[in-house]
Write an enzyme that holds these catalytic residues in place. Structure first.
Site, PDB file in Angstrom:
ATOM      1  N   HIS A   8       0.842  -1.203   0.000  1.00  0.00           N
ATOM      2  CA  HIS A   8       0.000   0.000   0.000  1.00  0.00           C
ATOM      3  C   HIS A   8       0.874   1.250   0.000  1.00  0.00           C
ATOM      4  O   HIS A   8       2.060   1.198   0.363  1.00  0.00           O
ATOM      5  CB  HIS A   8      -0.901   0.003   1.243  1.00  0.00           C
ATOM      6  CG  HIS A   8      -1.978  -1.037   1.194  1.00  0.00           C
ATOM      7  ND1 HIS A   8      -2.944  -1.163   2.161  1.00  0.00           N
ATOM      8  CD2 HIS A   8      -2.238  -2.002   0.276  1.00  0.00           C
ATOM      9  CE1 HIS A   8      -3.759  -2.164   1.847  1.00  0.00           C
ATOM     10  NE2 HIS A   8      -3.341  -2.691   0.713  1.00  0.00           N
ATOM     11  N   GLU A  54       1.117   3.738   1.969  1.00  0.00           N
ATOM     12  CA  GLU A  54       1.745   4.068   3.253  1.00  0.00           C
ATOM     13  C   GLU A  54       3.017   3.243   3.475  1.00  0.00           C
ATOM     14  O   GLU A  54       4.022   3.761   3.961  1.00  0.00           O
ATOM     15  CB  GLU A  54       0.765   3.811   4.406  1.00  0.00           C
ATOM     16  CG  GLU A  54      -0.490   4.678   4.389  1.00  0.00           C
ATOM     17  CD  GLU A  54      -1.652   4.046   3.627  1.00  0.00           C
ATOM     18  OE1 GLU A  54      -1.387   3.264   2.671  1.00  0.00           O
ATOM     19  OE2 GLU A  54      -2.801   4.320   3.972  1.00  0.00           O
ATOM     20  N   CYS A  95      -6.078   1.726   5.536  1.00  0.00           N
ATOM     21  CA  CYS A  95      -6.758   0.484   5.896  1.00  0.00           C
ATOM     22  C   CYS A  95      -6.333   0.104   7.326  1.00  0.00           C
ATOM     23  O   CYS A  95      -5.434   0.709   7.912  1.00  0.00           O
ATOM     24  CB  CYS A  95      -6.407  -0.621   4.905  1.00  0.00           C
ATOM     25  SG  CYS A  95      -4.719  -1.232   5.066  1.00  0.00           S
ATOM     26  N   CYS A 136      -2.507  -0.597   7.636  1.00  0.00           N
ATOM     27  CA  CYS A 136      -1.647   0.593   7.606  1.00  0.00           C
ATOM     28  C   CYS A 136      -1.879   1.453   8.847  1.00  0.00           C
ATOM     29  O   CYS A 136      -0.932   1.993   9.423  1.00  0.00           O
ATOM     30  CB  CYS A 136      -1.900   1.406   6.337  1.00  0.00           C
ATOM     31  SG  CYS A 136      -1.357   0.558   4.833  1.00  0.00           S
TER      32      CYS A 136
HETATM   33 ZN   LIG Z   1      -3.252  -0.011   3.795  1.00  0.00          ZN
END
Ligand SMILES: [Zn+2]
Length: 240
Positions: free
Chosen positions: A55, A57, A92, A95
């Site tokens: 992701h 992040e 999410c 993260c």
């Molecule tokens: Zn994430």
């Protein structure tokens, strides 16, 4: 504060547009230190890397680890504890948890993440006992519609590429309607006034976006390259 949030989020939206133009889910982020310097950035990389955890992040955390003189976890925590994360979509749960464990003090995001959101939509990882690490602040709703539009562009494109095209009405892009934003599920009225401005409290109360205008150039203009002047990764100073 709102002008600062908008300034950084515009860059994040352009990076998300870059992701869209390179067949990735359009989610992108910046890590910005207390002086307003961009110290790292990330773009969702799950399709290219075939890694479901790549992701935006995590890309930003890895980029920070690989650059700027960060050599170990202590350095990483030290830098991150001074930063605000600007991300186009609510982190999410995974993260959100990583960011708390690294001691990030604040997340500013665009739109909410209805399926996996870890900063108030599905779970609120930033506070309470679920995760080790200090609690952190979240500010939703900065360029929310721009973030949503990029996701809508992405899903329409994905549908067009699928072997069995869906019917035309399903593929039609909704450019006008946006769900209400229940600000109070993410921050208090006082936090809203401090982060965004008390003059905009009517938006908080009516669950509306901050501005009536959508910044169409941010979402509609192709982003062909990540320009160095656009995301100026300044060298981080360590204080060990
Ligand atoms: Zn994430």
């Amino acid at each position: 504060m709102l002008a600062v949030h908008l300034d950084h989020m515009r860059k994040a939206v352009r990076l998300a547009r870059y992701a869209l133009d390179h067949n990735e889910t359009p989610v992108a982020c910046l890590l910005v230190d207390a002086k307003g310097h961009v110290v790292s950035w990330g773009i969702n990389d799950t399709n290219r890397s075939l890694n479901g955890t790549a992701h935006a992040e995590f890309q930003a955390i890895d980029r920070l680890r690989d650059s700027n003189g960060v050599v170990d976890d202590e350095d990483l925590r030290h830098v991150i504890s001074t930063c605000t994360l600007y991300v186009t979509v609510e982190p999410c749960v995974m993260c959100a948890s990583a960011l708390r464990q690294l001691g990030l003090p604040r997340v500013v995001f665009g739109c909410t993440n209805e399926r996996f959101g870890g900063n108030g939509t599905v779970l609120a990882i930033q506070k309470g006992q679920s995760t080790p690490g200090p609690e952190y602040h979240v500010v939703p709703g900065i360029l929310r519609r721009e973030a949503v539009l990029l996701l809508r562009y992405f899903y329409v494109r994905s549908n067009e590429r699928s072997p069995k095209p869906r019917n035309k009405t399903e593929r039609q892009l909704d450019l006008e309607s946006f769900p209400p934003l229940p600000w109070n599920e993410y921050l208090s009225r006082e936090e809203f006034a401090a982060e965004i401005g008390s003059e905009l409290l009517p938006a908080f109360d009516s669950q509306k976006d901050l501005d009536s205008e959508i910044e169409w150039s941010l979402v509609d203009e192709e982003c062909k390259e990540v320009r160095p002047d656009f995301v100026p990764c300044k060298r981080v100073k360590l204080y060990r």
